[in-house]
Every structure is written in C-alpha cells, then in structure tokens.
Design an enzyme around this catalytic site. Structure first.
Site, PDB file in Angstrom:
ATOM      1  N   ASP A  86     -21.523   1.300  12.412  1.00 50.08           N
ATOM      2  CA  ASP A  86     -20.931   0.222  12.190  1.00 50.08           C
ATOM      3  C   ASP A  86     -22.053  -0.870  11.908  1.00 50.08           C
ATOM      4  O   ASP A  86     -22.095  -2.326  12.165  1.00 50.08           O
ATOM      5  CB  ASP A  86     -19.735  -0.800  13.398  1.00 50.08           C
ATOM      6  CG  ASP A  86     -18.877  -0.870  12.563  1.00 50.08           C
ATOM      7  OD1 ASP A  86     -18.555  -1.617  11.725  1.00 50.08           O
ATOM      8  OD2 ASP A  86     -17.601  -1.741  13.788  1.00 50.08           O
ATOM      9  N   CYS A 130      -2.078   9.196   0.736  1.00 51.82           N
ATOM     10  CA  CYS A 130      -1.569   8.894   1.961  1.00 51.82           C
ATOM     11  C   CYS A 130      -0.115   9.489   0.914  1.00 51.82           C
ATOM     12  O   CYS A 130       0.501   9.604   0.022  1.00 51.82           O
ATOM     13  CB  CYS A 130      -1.649   8.331   2.540  1.00 51.82           C
ATOM     14  SG  CYS A 130      -1.329   6.489   1.618  1.00 51.82           S
ATOM     15  N   CYS A 166       3.619   5.272   1.023  1.00 50.00           N
ATOM     16  CA  CYS A 166       5.173   4.878   1.174  1.00 50.00           C
ATOM     17  C   CYS A 166       5.349   3.690   1.455  1.00 50.00           C
ATOM     18  O   CYS A 166       6.584   2.500   1.490  1.00 50.00           O
ATOM     19  CB  CYS A 166       5.621   5.419   2.386  1.00 50.00           C
ATOM     20  SG  CYS A 166       5.228   4.560   3.834  1.00 50.00           S
ATOM     21  N   CYS A 225       2.832  -5.602   6.927  1.00 50.69           N
ATOM     22  CA  CYS A 225       1.666  -6.428   7.368  1.00 50.69           C
ATOM     23  C   CYS A 225       2.394  -8.610   7.278  1.00 50.69           C
ATOM     24  O   CYS A 225       2.569  -8.165   6.251  1.00 50.69           O
ATOM     25  CB  CYS A 225       0.798  -6.398   5.838  1.00 50.69           C
ATOM     26  SG  CYS A 225      -0.622  -7.809   6.124  1.00 50.69           S
ATOM     27  N   CYS A 235      -5.932 -11.174   6.055  1.00 43.80           N
ATOM     28  CA  CYS A 235      -6.402 -10.418   6.974  1.00 43.80           C
ATOM     29  C   CYS A 235      -6.737 -11.470   8.570  1.00 43.80           C
ATOM     30  O   CYS A 235      -7.609 -12.264   8.605  1.00 43.80           O
ATOM     31  CB  CYS A 235      -6.918  -9.400   6.826  1.00 43.80           C
ATOM     32  SG  CYS A 235      -6.544  -8.057   8.044  1.00 43.80           S
ATOM     33  N   CYS A 242      -5.845  -7.030  14.507  1.00 46.73           N
ATOM     34  CA  CYS A 242      -4.672  -6.719  14.323  1.00 46.73           C
ATOM     35  C   CYS A 242      -4.783  -5.199  13.572  1.00 46.73           C
ATOM     36  O   CYS A 242      -5.075  -4.053  13.315  1.00 46.73           O
ATOM     37  CB  CYS A 242      -4.336  -7.457  13.355  1.00 46.73           C
ATOM     38  SG  CYS A 242      -2.838  -7.591  12.275  1.00 46.73           S
ATOM     39  N   CYS A 280      -0.862  -2.947  10.037  1.00 50.23           N
ATOM     40  CA  CYS A 280      -0.379  -1.536   9.272  1.00 50.23           C
ATOM     41  C   CYS A 280      -1.164  -0.263   9.480  1.00 50.23           C
ATOM     42  O   CYS A 280      -0.394   0.348   8.993  1.00 50.23           O
ATOM     43  CB  CYS A 280      -1.461  -2.640   8.009  1.00 50.23           C
ATOM     44  SG  CYS A 280      -3.085  -2.281   8.381  1.00 50.23           S
ATOM     45  N   CYS A 306       2.250   3.146  10.197  1.00 49.55           N
ATOM     46  CA  CYS A 306       2.050   4.037   9.223  1.00 49.55           C
ATOM     47  C   CYS A 306       3.387   5.794   9.452  1.00 49.55           C
ATOM     48  O   CYS A 306       3.084   6.013  11.051  1.00 49.55           O
ATOM     49  CB  CYS A 306       0.808   4.355   8.775  1.00 49.55           C
ATOM     50  SG  CYS A 306       0.336   5.942   7.844  1.00 49.55           S
TER      51      CYS A 306
HETATM   52  S1  SF4 Z   1       1.805   3.719   5.724  1.00 45.36           S
HETATM   53 FE1  SF4 Z   1       0.180   5.101   6.111  1.00 45.36          FE
HETATM   54  S2  SF4 Z   1       1.036   5.999   4.674  1.00 45.36           S
HETATM   55 FE2  SF4 Z   1       2.649   4.648   3.952  1.00 45.36          FE
HETATM   56  S3  SF4 Z   1       1.860   3.657   2.466  1.00 45.36           S
HETATM   57 FE3  SF4 Z   1       0.605   3.369   4.509  1.00 45.36          FE
HETATM   58  S4  SF4 Z   1      -1.023   4.245   4.895  1.00 45.36           S
HETATM   59 FE4  SF4 Z   1       0.354   5.284   3.155  1.00 45.36          FE
HETATM   60  S1  SF4 Z   2      -4.593  -5.428   9.620  1.00 46.08           S
HETATM   61 FE1  SF4 Z   2      -3.855  -5.098   8.462  1.00 46.08          FE
HETATM   62  S2  SF4 Z   2      -0.966  -5.366   8.898  1.00 46.08           S
HETATM   63 FE2  SF4 Z   2      -2.817  -6.959  10.260  1.00 46.08          FE
HETATM   64  S3  SF4 Z   2      -3.519  -8.790   8.415  1.00 46.08           S
HETATM   65 FE3  SF4 Z   2      -4.549  -7.284   7.874  1.00 46.08          FE
HETATM   66  S4  SF4 Z   2      -4.046  -5.916   6.545  1.00 46.08           S
HETATM   67 FE4  SF4 Z   2      -2.002  -7.264   7.356  1.00 46.08          FE
END
Ligand code: SF4
Ligand code: SF4
Length: 359
Positions: free
Chosen positions: A125, A179, A182, A189, A205, A231, A234, A238
């Site tokens: 980083d 991935c 889906c 989000c 975000c 956060c 997301c 998954c």
């Molecule tokens: S939840 Fe995971 S597998 Fe589904 S679209 Fe998002 S990153 Fe890809």
């Molecule tokens: S970290 Fe992911 S779920 Fe959270 S605000 Fe950013 S994009 Fe959306």
C-alpha cells in the site's frame, strides 16, 4: 530440487501468506487502459504510467512476488439501531501493513540467502503500483465485480503486499475466467457505488468517505449506518468469500467519542485505522449516533455542538437533526446564537429546517 521460485513460494506459505504468485516486472497494460479513462483516485500516488510499470518505480526489477495475508470476514456486518460502531473486516486487529512488511522482510532475507546478490523492494500500500492488477496477473485470484481479487478455491479475503526483485523468477499465469458475476455485491452496496461492474465509483463508496477528511455529502450520511472505518458489505455479500461466525470489531460509540488524543494513540497505535487519526473516526462515530435512531444518543451529541473541531460540530448538528426531539432542537437553536463558523451555522439551520418535529 524445487526451483528457487517454488522454494520462495513455499517459504511464503510457511509464513502464513496465501495465496502467493509471481509475475514479471513488465507494464500492466490493461490496468493502464482502465486508469487512463478513469478519474484519478484519492489515496494514490504517482502518474498512471508509474502506477502501471514496476520498472518506472524501480528500474532493476525483473520479477514481482505478490502475496496475500488472509483476514476474517464476520458474518454480521454493520447494524442498524445500535450505539456500537463497526470497524470493517480486517481493520480492527494489528495493522496489516506492519505484519506484511515483517513477513516480506523475511521473504527478502530468504531470497538473499538462496540467491546471493539479490536485491528486493517490498511494498504494502506504499508505492504507486496497482497491487490488485499485479496480484491478478500473478494468479492470486480472479477479479471480482466488487473490485476485490477473489480466490474461489480458498474463500478467504486477503490483504495484498508485494516484493519486487532483480532476480528472474518463474512467473505464474493469471487464473482464467471471472468471478460468478452474480451481482450480489452490487445489490448489497447501500450507495450503488458498484453500478458499473469492476468500476468502483469512489465518490459514492462509504469506505472512501470513512477515510476522507472532507465530511461526506448529506445524501450519503444516512447510508453510513454505524460504520466507523471502511465498509465490507460488498465483500460479505460475495458467495466466494467464507464468512466467520466470529463477531466483527465494534466499540461503544459514547466511550469512543470520549477518548482524547493521547489515549487514542496509546490504545490504537498498532491498528490498521490509526493512520486516519482520531478526528475522522470520531466524526464517523457522531454520524453513527445520528443514524442509530436511539434517543439515548441525544445527550451524547449535544455537548459535541461545542467541540473545538469544526467537522465534529457539523456532524453533531446533522445527527441531532435526525431526531427532531424537543431537547435536540432546543440545543441546536441555542447553539446557532453562539456559533461563528459559517459552515456549522449552515448545518444547524438545515437541521432545524429539515428535521421532523416530534413533539
Ligand atoms: S458477489 Fe462476488 S461473485 Fe458475485 S458478482 Fe460480486 S464479486 Fe462476483
Ligand atoms: S465498500 Fe462496497 S458495499 Fe461499501 S459502499 Fe463501497 S462499494 Fe458499496
């Protein structure tokens, strides 16, 4: 006997690093193409050319080993209606930058013992390089629509670090495929920051806004919930990521807000979020109190209208405005008569005009 590249990867695994992979120090053309079209991201350094060419950062680089340091993603994320603040997965423990730097130093020492004269440059980083693009090319995982590099066979989330070297190592191939596509990360989000798959709109975000010095825009504040740093919504959404039954890291908001500078440094100096400093995190805690919907938050917020820090007064005004109770409106009205900072005055007026009267 296994190749030097394999022995280096074996050593990385002994150090608890997973996944690991090696790539060449050649330019990241695909990442460059994307970055050239996108707005410059905050918290990054260097030009697009530097960010996508290891040799522009260190001309002697021939190979780059990328490593992952796994961390736990709790099943329960940010909560509504609570007086507890939430730290995103991986941010609550010991600062991963320090942990990874130590492990990369051990890897460098191993490489130097096996290949005398080897030079190394570790990065976590810190430099300009796009670590996710290097990790993807080194075969650490597939690129998720949520912008994380995901390892389907492993299931853990991981922080990234890298070790550039002047030794020619055997490169790994990137993992074919994508991935699951889906869309569950996008749907989860709260701010629609992932509306365009693979392209995070950082201005929406919450993770970015919990770290930015600027106070987040009013329309996003109710969506912050009780997040104090980062956060992980997301990531948790998954299906490729395993969730732990362990609880996430939380703190009592009132206690956290009462912490002074010295105590903050003593208590949190070794954590991943300490770099962001007390004021930004306490400002987020003030917003979390406004989002809690709990009337016990009102007496905690009222004294913050006189805090010497402008960002705390602004957010305290907004949070009190979420209640519309007699005592919160009275405190705002009194404070308006004494406040001399225009940005805080504007926030108080807005809170008084827009907050629903509840008595
Ligand atoms: S939840 Fe995971 S597998 Fe589904 S679209 Fe998002 S990153 Fe890809
Ligand atoms: S970290 Fe992911 S779920 Fe959270 S605000 Fe950013 S994009 Fe959306």
């Amino acid at each position: 006997m296994a190749s030097l590249s394999q022995r280096l990867k074996d050593r990385a695994k002994e150090l608890g690093l997973s996944p690991v992979g090696i790539t060449t120090a050649t330019p990241l053309y695909e990442a460059r193409r994307i970055l050239e079209q996108a707005e410059a991201l905050p918290f990054t350094t260097g030009s697009v050319l530097q960010r996508t060419d290891p040799k522009l950062v260190w001309p002697e680089a021939k190979s780059v080993m990328m490593v992952g340091l796994p961390y736990i993603v709790p099943a329960e994320g940010p909560q509504a209606g609570t007086l507890q603040g939430y730290f995103a997965a991986g941010s609550g423990g010991q600062d991963y930058h320090c942990v990874l730097k130590e492990k990369l130093a051990e890897l460098a020492a191993f490489l130097q013992s096996e290949a005398p004269g080897a030079l190394t440059v570790p990065f976590v980083d810190t430099g300009p390089l796009v670590e996710r693009a290097l990790a993807y090319r080194a075969g650490l995982g597939v690129w998720g629509e949520n912008n994380f590099v995901l390892r389907p066979q492993v299931g853990s989330a991981f922080f990234l670090g890298g070790l550039a070297t002047n030794v020619d190592l055997i490169s790994d191939s990137s993992i074919a495929g994508t991935c699951l596509q889906c869309g569950q990360c996008r749907d989860a989000c709260p701010t629609n920051a992932l509306d365009t798959p693979y392209l995070l709109d950082y201005r929406r975000c919450l993770s970015y806004w919990t770290q930015a010095k600027e106070v987040m825009p009013p329309e996003l504040r109710p969506l912050l919930g009780n997040r104090l740093y980062g956060c992980d919504t997301c990531l948790r959404a998954c299906p490729l990521i395993e969730k732990s039954p362990l609880d996430g890291v939380t703190v009592d908001l009132a206690t956290f807000l009462a912490i002074g500078n010295r105590e903050f440094k003593q208590r949190y100096a070794s954590s991943s979020f300490a770099w962001r400093g007390r004021t930004v995190l306490q400002r987020n805690a003030v917003l979390a109190l406004g989002n809690s919907g709990r009337e016990e938050a009102i007496p905690i917020l009222i004294p913050l209208l006189s805090d010497p820090r402008i960002s705390i007064r602004i957010t305290a005004a907004w949070s009190l405005g979420q209640y519309g109770a007699f005592e919160s409106r009275l405190a705002l009205a009194k404070c308006l008569q004494q406040e001399i900072e225009p940005s805080v005055q504007a926030e108080i007026k807005k809170a008084l005009n827009e907050s629903p009267r509840k008595w």
